[in-house]
Scaffold this active site. Structure first.
Site, short mmCIF file in Angstrom:
data_model
loop_
_atom_site.label_atom_id
_atom_site.label_comp_id
_atom_site.label_asym_id
_atom_site.label_seq_id
_atom_site.Cartn_x
_atom_site.Cartn_y
_atom_site.Cartn_z
N GLY A 10 0.66 -1.34 -0.08
CA GLY A 10 0.05 0.09 -0.07
C GLY A 10 0.88 1.24 0.08
O GLY A 10 2.07 1.22 0.20
N ASP A 18 11.67 -7.14 -8.65
CA ASP A 18 10.26 -7.22 -8.35
C ASP A 18 9.54 -8.59 -8.70
O ASP A 18 8.87 -8.86 -7.92
CB ASP A 18 9.64 -6.31 -9.60
CG ASP A 18 8.57 -5.69 -8.83
OD1 ASP A 18 8.07 -5.52 -7.70
OD2 ASP A 18 7.37 -5.46 -9.71
N LYS A 32 6.11 -13.55 -2.27
CA LYS A 32 4.80 -13.26 -1.73
C LYS A 32 3.85 -14.59 -2.14
O LYS A 32 3.04 -15.12 -1.04
CB LYS A 32 3.97 -12.18 -2.69
CG LYS A 32 4.64 -10.82 -1.95
CD LYS A 32 3.62 -9.75 -2.57
CE LYS A 32 4.02 -9.47 -3.91
NZ LYS A 32 3.24 -8.09 -4.31
N HIS A 52 -48.52 23.41 -38.45
CA HIS A 52 -47.62 24.18 -38.57
C HIS A 52 -48.31 25.60 -38.73
O HIS A 52 -49.51 25.84 -38.78
CB HIS A 52 -46.82 23.96 -39.91
CG HIS A 52 -47.75 23.99 -41.16
ND1 HIS A 52 -48.10 25.24 -41.70
CD2 HIS A 52 -48.39 23.14 -41.97
CE1 HIS A 52 -48.86 25.01 -42.64
NE2 HIS A 52 -49.02 23.52 -42.95
N ARG A 81 -42.32 24.10 -43.74
CA ARG A 81 -43.15 24.97 -43.05
C ARG A 81 -43.37 23.99 -41.57
O ARG A 81 -43.47 24.84 -40.54
CB ARG A 81 -44.46 25.02 -43.67
CG ARG A 81 -45.14 24.08 -44.16
CD ARG A 81 -46.20 24.31 -45.09
NE ARG A 81 -47.11 23.38 -45.67
CZ ARG A 81 -46.71 22.77 -46.73
NH1 ARG A 81 -45.80 22.77 -47.45
NH2 ARG A 81 -47.81 21.72 -47.22
N GLU A 91 -48.22 16.85 -45.48
CA GLU A 91 -49.38 17.38 -46.19
C GLU A 91 -50.33 16.48 -47.08
O GLU A 91 -49.42 15.71 -47.85
CB GLU A 91 -49.65 18.69 -46.49
CG GLU A 91 -50.97 19.28 -46.99
CD GLU A 91 -52.05 19.35 -45.84
OE1 GLU A 91 -52.57 18.14 -45.66
OE2 GLU A 91 -52.30 20.54 -45.23
N HIS A 126 -49.12 18.54 -40.72
CA HIS A 126 -50.20 19.45 -41.52
C HIS A 126 -51.56 19.02 -41.03
O HIS A 126 -51.84 18.17 -40.31
CB HIS A 126 -49.70 19.23 -42.64
CG HIS A 126 -48.33 19.39 -43.06
ND1 HIS A 126 -47.69 20.35 -43.72
CD2 HIS A 126 -47.25 18.56 -42.94
CE1 HIS A 126 -46.45 20.37 -43.91
NE2 HIS A 126 -46.11 19.15 -43.51
#
Length: 840
Positions: free
Chosen positions: A118, A171, A178, A600, A651, A678, A773
Site C-alpha cells: 500500500g 520485483d 509473496k 404548422h 413549414r 400534407e 399538417h
C-alpha cells in the site's frame, strides 16, 4: 440461513476452468461522501447483474478508509450477493488494525483478501509501524499463520515492475516471495502493453510461480488522466495508442469510444492468449466496462435482466418468493430475514416466526440518505400539498428516493408513469406500483426477469397512503370493480379489505419448469409487519428532520397519524385497468400517456391563398409568430418532451424548431418522415383557392379539399411538381410517390407510421411532440377517435395551437383539448374552413 454460499476466489476460478469459461471481476474504491456511497451502492446492484466472479474494494492509504472498505465488502456479500475481495494494506498501520479487519471478515463469512504493501497517506513517508508489517510478504505470512487456509489471498503483480522497485528482476523475486508465503492469486497493475504482460507471465512461470495471474484492465477514458496514470504507475503506453489518440485527445467522447474499442481488442487477445479472466479497474463507473464486456460477448443484453422481479441484482440461495411490500426496500427486507432457516418453494415463509426481526433493527439502515441531504431533497413542507409535490418529484425522477424507496423506479414504471404522477398530485401518495403484464418475454428490458426463453406475467398493483376521505370514496366504489382486491390499515391498526389470503402478483413460465411466482401480497405480513415499518418511516426518516412544534413536523406527523395505507391488486392481468376506480373517484382525469399535436403556422402560400400540398414553402411572418406563441404556451404549461416527429416539409420543420427553441428543448431527437406530409393536392398545387372556386364553384373545391375518398385532378410524371423529381423523395417507390391524394390516401400512409413508430414510443412512457399538417393530423384524429368518413369532412385543425391527446394504458383516447381558450380555437377553425371559398 446464509444469503448465499460465499466461496474463495481460487475455488470459483477452478470451477470456471473446469467448464472452460472465461470470467471477469470489478474493482471499486470507497467514495469520499455519503451521497457518493449511496450512488455506489446503486451502481454495485446494477453491475452485479453482469455476474462478475467477484468485486473487490480498495483500502485507503494508511488505512484511512478501513471501516468503509469493510462495510462496502459486507454490503456486497450481504445485499448484492457477490463474493467480495477486501483489500488490506500494511503501510503506516499497527497490527491491531489488521487483526480487527480480518476478524470482522471471518465473522461475516468473507473468504477473500487482497494483501498489499500500500501507499502512505498523502504528504507522509512510508514507515513501518512498531509491531506492524514491512511489506505484503509479511502480511501474507501473518494471515496464513493465524487463519490457515480460510482466506483466498491475492497479491499484486507488476508487468513492468513496481515504480519503487530497483529492477524488474528484483520485483519478480518479491512476487515469488509473496506466492511462497501463501498467496493463491496474482492480480496485475493496469497495463496497455500486451507484449509486456505476456513476457511477465512467462517470466513468472520460468521462476516457478504457478498460481493464476489475472490481468488488470482499465479502459481509456480521458487522454490527460491516461498520461498521468501511466507515468505514476510506470506503465508503458505503446506508440500505436498514442498515435491513435493524438487527433482526438481533446474530445473526451471520441477518446472514450476509442477506449472501448481498444480495450475490447486487447482483452480478446488476452483471452486468446490463455488468461483465465479479466479484472477491471472501474473507477466506480459502469458504462465503459459494460460496453467492453458486451463487445466481447461475455455480457449480453438479455443477461442484464433482473434474475427475479425484486429491485436489486437478485435473490438468495433457495429464496424464490417475496412479499411485494419491500420491492423498493430490498436491504431492509434482507436484514429482517437474514437468519431464516429456509425459504419453501411456492410459498413465502411463516410470517409469525420469531426470526422475523423487529422494526427497530431495520428501518434505519446505514445507507439511508444523510440527514442534511434528506432535508435538502425533501425540503421543509408547510402543507400536505408540499408533501404531495415531493412524491411527484420522486416519480418524475427529479429526486432519487423517498423513505419507502431505496432505489430509483424500475423501467416498467414508465408504462404507468403519467397515471402514478397524477395519483400523487391528487394525494394518493404511492410507495409501490407495477403495471399489468400479459405474457412478456423473460428477456424484455422493462418487464423481464429470470432466465431467457420464458414468459412472464404480473397483475397491476398500487400501494399508497391517502386521507380517510379519499379512502372512504374508494371503498364506496369498490363493489363496481369486481376484479380489484384491496387492503387498508391506519396507524392505529384499524383494518379493512377483501383480500383474505396470499395472492401472487408476479409469475413466470419456462420450458420444463414449474411455474415460478416470486412476488406475492400477504395480508398477514401487511398487517403485522409492513404496516409498522411503513408508518414508522414517516417519523424516523422524514419527521425527525424537523424540530418539535415546527410546521413541517406537524404536517408529517399529521399525515402519519391520519392517513390510510392502502394496496390494490387488479386480478384482471389481461385487459384490466387498475386506474379506472381512481378516475371515477377523482375530480381530475388520470391519464397514462399524452401526446401533443401541432399544425404548422401560417405558410407563405396559406397567406396568399394557394393550394400547397407537397410544395415546400416556408412560414410567413405570421406563421413564425404563431410557432413562437405555441412554444411559449407549451413552456408555460410545463410540457417536457423526449423526442419529436415532423414531416420533410419546411413549414412543419420550422414550426417544430421554433417551438422547441422557445421551450428550451431544441436538443431533443427529431425524426422527419414523408408519411407525415400534407395531403398531396395534385394539379391544384400552386393555384389560388379563391380563383379556383370562382372557376369551378365552391362545392367542387370543397369536395377536392375535404372529401374523404375523392382526390383532386392528378399531376403527370412530366410535371415539375411531381415529387419523383425532388431528391427528398428519391427513396420512395413509384407506388409511394403520389400524383394526387384524397384524405383516405393520407390516412393509409399516416396511420401505419403512427402505429409502428410514434404510438409505441408514447406507450413506453415517452413524451412526444408531433408537428405536421392539417390533413395528416386530420388523418390521425380520424383514426384515434374513429371519426366517420362523413364527419371528418367538417373537422378543421387550427394553425399552431397545441392539441393535447390523453390515452389510457392501452392507448385508447381518454380526452383531447387545445391549449387555448375556446373562442380563439373556434375563430381559428372558422378561418381554416373559409379558405378556398370564392369572394361573393
Amino acid at each position: 440461513m446464509a444469503l448465499y454460499e460465499p466461496k474463495k476466489i481460487s475455488d470459483l476460478m477452478k470451477e470456471k476452468a473446469e467448464k472452460g469459461e472465461a470470467f471477469y471481476s470489478f474493482e471499486y474504491f470507497p467514495p469520499r461522501t455519503d451521497q457518493g456511497l449511496i450512488n455506489l451502492y446503486a451502481r454495485l446492484e446494477r453491475m452485479a447483474r453482469m455476474k462478475p466472479l467477484f468485486m473487490d474494494v480498495t483500502w485507503g492509504a494508511g488505512g484511512s478508509t478501513s471501516d468503509l472498505t469493510t462495510e462496502i465488502c459486507l454490503t456486497i456479500q450481504k445485499f448484492i450477493n457477490v463474493n467480495a475481495n477486501m483489500h488490506l494494506t500494511c503501510t503506516n498501520m499497527p497490527v491491531e488494525k489488521f487483526e480487527a479487519a480480518l476478524k470482522t471478515a471471518k465473522e461475516n463469512n468473507m473468504k477473500n483478501i487482497l494483501a498489499l504493501r500500500g501507499d502512505p497517506p498523502r504528504g507522509q513517508e512510508w514507515t513501518k509501524v512498531e509491531g506492524g508489517f514491512e511489506n505484503a510478504i509479511d502480511l501474507v505470512k501473518y494471515i496464513r499463520k493465524n487463519y490457515g487456509d480460510y482466506f483466498c489471498i491475492s497479491v499484486a503483480g507488476y508487468p513492468e515492475k513496481h515504480v519503487d522497485c530497483e529492477s524488474y528482476e528484483l520485483d519478480l523475486q518479491n512476487l515469488k516471495a509473496k506466492v511462497d508465503a501463501g498467496a493463491d492469486l496474482i492480480i496485475t497493475q493496469l497495463f496497455y502493453d500486451i507484449d509486456a504482460f505476456f513476457k511477465f507471465v512467462k517470466d513468472c512461470r520460468d521462476l516457478g510461480i504457478t498460481v493464476p495471474i489475472l490481468p488488470g484492465i482499465m479502459p481509456i477514458r480521458n487522454y490527460g488522466s491516461l498520461i498521468r496514470m501511466c507515468k505514476l504507475g510506470g506503465s508503458n503506453l505503446p506508440q500505436s495508442i498514442l498515435d491513435d489518440l493524438e487527433p482526438i485527445k481533446d474530445d473526451d467522447r471520441a477518446v472514450q469510444q476509442y477506449g472501448v474499442k481498444q480495450c475490447a481488442e486487447m482483452c480478446q487477445k488476452l483471452l486468446d492468449g490463455g488468461v483465465p479472466g479479466l479484472h477491471f479497474y472501474t473507477l466506480n463507473l459502469e458504462r465503459m466496462t459494460k460496453e467492453v464486456l458486451m463487445k466481447l460477448e461475455l455480457v449480453k443484453p438479455e443477461n442484464l435482466v433482473r434474475p427475479l422481479p425484486w429491485s436489486g441484482p437478485g435473490g438468495r440461495h433457495k429464496e424464490d418468493v417475496r412479499p411485494i411490500y419491500w420491492a423498493n426496500r430490498p436491504r431492509a427486507y434482507v436484514s429482517r430475514t437474514e437468519d431464516w432457516d429456509e425459504y419453501p418453494n411456492g410459498r413465502w415463509g411463516d410470517s409469525g416466526s420469531p426470526s422475523f426481526s423487529t422494526l427497530d433493527d431495520h428501518h434505519l439502515l446505514h445507507n439511508v440518505i444523510p440527514e442534511a441531504t434528506r432535508r435538502k431533497v425533501w425540503g421543509e413542507p408547510k402543507t400536505e400539498q408540499d408533501v404531495f409535490n415531493v412524491f411527484v418529484k420522486y416519480i418524475e425522477g427529479k429526486i432519487d428516493r423517498l423513505p419507502w424507496n431505496d432505489t430509483a423506479l424500475q423501467a416498467e414504471t414508465g408504462v404507468i408513469l403519467n397515471q402514478v404522477v397524477a395519483l400523487n398530485k391528487l394525494g394518493f401518495l404511492t410507495v409501490n406500483s407495477q403495471p399489468r403484464v400479459n405474457g412478456a418475454s423473460s428477456s424484455d428490458k422493462s418487464f423481464g426477469w429470470g432466465p431467457s426463453g420464458g414468459t412472464v406475467y404480473q397483475k397491476a398493483y398500487v400501494e399508497f397512503f391517502c386521507s380517510k376521505d379519499n379512502f372512504e370514496l374508494l371503498k364506496k366504489l369498490m363493489p363496481k370493480y369486481p376484479s380489484l382486491s384491496f387492503q387498508a390499515v391506519n396507524k392505529a391498526g384499524e383494518h379493512e379489505g377483501n383480500l383474505t389470503d396470499v395472492s401472487a402478483v408476479t409469475w413466470g413460465v419456462w420450458p420444463s419448469s414449474e411455474i415460478k411466482q416470486p412476488t406475492i401480497v400477504d395480508p398477514n405480513i401487511f398487517m403485522n409487519v409492513w404496516k409498522d415499518e411503513a408508518y414508522g418511516l414517516w417519523e424516523t426518516s422524514w419527521g425527525s428532520l424537523y424540530e418539535e412544534g415546527s410546521e413541517s413536523k406537524k404536517v408529517i406527523s399529521g399525515i402519519a397519524d391520519s392517513y390510510y395505507l392502502v394496496n390494490i391488486i387488479d386480478n384482471n392481468f389481461i385487459d384490466g385497468d387498475i386506474f379506472s376506480i381512481f378516475r371515477e373517484a377523482s375530480p381530475e382525469p388520470i391519464t397514462a400517456h399524452k401526446i401533443v399535436f401541432l399544425r404548422h403556422g401560417e405558410s407563405v402560400w396559406n397567406k396568399e391563398g394557394k393550394f400547397t400540398g407537397w410544395t415546400d414553402v416556408d412560414l410567413s411572418p405570421v406563421g413564425v409568430q404563431e410557432a413562437t406563441l405555441a412554444g411559449e404556451t407549451l413552456k408555460k404549461e410545463g410540457f417536457v418532451f423526449d423526442s419529436a416527429y415532423t414531416s420533410v416539409l419546411k413549414r412543419a420543420i420550422r414550426t417544430l424548431w421554433i417551438t422547441l427553441e422557445t421551450t428550451g428543448q431544441y436538443w431533443i431527437p427529431v425524426e422527419r418522415s414523408w408519411r407525415l406530409n400534407e395531403r398531396h393536392y395534385g394539379a391544384l398545387q400552386g393555384l389560388n383557392k379563391k380563383e379556383t372556386a370562382a372557376k369551378h364553384g365552391d362545392e367542387q373545391v370543397h369536395i377536392w379539399r375535404r372529401a374523404y375518398g375523392i382526390p383532386p385532378p392528378a399531376l403527370t410524371e412530366a410535371d415539375d411538381r411531381y415529387p419523383g423529381k425532388d431528391r427528398k423523395y428519391a427513396s420512395l417507390t413509384p407506388s409511394q410517390t403520389p400524383k394526387t391524394e384524397c384524405l383516405k390516401d393520407t390516412v393509409d400512409r399516416v396511420v401505419p407510421y403512427w402505429k409502428n413508430v410514434i404510438a409505441p414510443q408514447v406507450q413506453s412512457g415517452k413524451n412526444i411532440l408531433v408537428a405536421a399538417h392539417g390533413n395528416s393530423l386530420r388523418a390521425l384524429i380520424k383514426h384515434l377517435d374513429n371519426v366517420s368518413d362523413d364527419e371528418i369532412v367538417s373537422l378543421n385543425i387550427p394553425t399552431a395551437i397545441p392539441l393535447v391527446y390523453e390515452f389510457d394504458q392501452d392507448m385508447k383516447p381518454i380526452r383531447h383539448y387545445y391549449l387555448a381558450d375556446e373562442d380563439k380555437v373556434k375563430a381559428a377553425q372558422e378561418a381554416v374552413a373559409n379558405q378556398g371559398k370564392a369572394d361573393k
